[in-house]
Write a protein that holds these residues in place. Structure first.
Motif, mmCIF file in Angstrom:
data_model
loop_
_atom_site.group_PDB
_atom_site.id
_atom_site.type_symbol
_atom_site.label_atom_id
_atom_site.label_comp_id
_atom_site.label_asym_id
_atom_site.label_seq_id
_atom_site.Cartn_x
_atom_site.Cartn_y
_atom_site.Cartn_z
ATOM 1 N N LEU A 91 0.826 -1.207 0.000
ATOM 2 C CA LEU A 91 0.000 0.000 0.000
ATOM 3 C C LEU A 91 0.861 1.259 0.000
ATOM 4 O O LEU A 91 0.540 2.239 -0.684
ATOM 5 C CB LEU A 91 -0.931 0.007 1.217
ATOM 6 N N SER A 92 1.978 1.233 0.730
ATOM 7 C CA SER A 92 2.887 2.377 0.758
ATOM 8 C C SER A 92 3.471 2.635 -0.628
ATOM 9 O O SER A 92 3.572 3.780 -1.078
ATOM 10 C CB SER A 92 4.018 2.134 1.755
ATOM 11 N N HIS A 93 3.851 1.570 -1.298
ATOM 12 C CA HIS A 93 4.421 1.702 -2.639
ATOM 13 C C HIS A 93 3.391 2.287 -3.602
ATOM 14 O O HIS A 93 3.694 3.186 -4.397
ATOM 15 C CB HIS A 93 4.899 0.334 -3.123
ATOM 16 N N LEU A 94 2.174 1.803 -3.535
ATOM 17 C CA LEU A 94 1.116 2.321 -4.401
ATOM 18 C C LEU A 94 0.777 3.769 -4.066
ATOM 19 O O LEU A 94 0.518 4.582 -4.958
ATOM 20 C CB LEU A 94 -0.127 1.438 -4.306
ATOM 21 N N ALA A 95 0.775 4.103 -2.770
ATOM 22 C CA ALA A 95 0.496 5.486 -2.364
ATOM 23 C C ALA A 95 1.575 6.420 -2.894
ATOM 24 O O ALA A 95 1.276 7.525 -3.344
ATOM 25 C CB ALA A 95 0.405 5.570 -0.839
ATOM 26 N N TYR A 96 2.829 5.975 -2.871
ATOM 27 C CA TYR A 96 3.922 6.793 -3.414
ATOM 28 C C TYR A 96 3.775 6.945 -4.930
ATOM 29 O O TYR A 96 3.879 8.051 -5.461
ATOM 30 C CB TYR A 96 5.274 6.165 -3.066
#
Length: 57
Positions: free
Chosen positions: A18-23
């Motif tokens: 999720l962090s990667h997608l948010a970035y």
């Protein structure tokens, strides 16, 4: 077009993905692991990139 390449493994957490997608989507300023609470606090849909994001697994 922005490409988010994710290499999931047995140790990959949902928060890391999720962090990667948010970035990749422009919701967070740096590429690092965010907790769910941090992602909820910084979630502002006005920050989302307008161009498509391609997720490569």
């Amino acid at each position: 077009m922005n490409t988010a390449t994710v290499y999931p493994s047995a140790s990959t957490t949902a928060e890391a993905i999720l962090s990667h997608l948010a970035y990749a989507g422009g919701l967070v300023p740096e590429r690092r692991s965010y907790s769910r609470d941090e992602l909820i606090r910084c979630c502002d849909f006005r920050k989302l990139r307008k161009e498509p994001i391609v997720v490569v697994l």
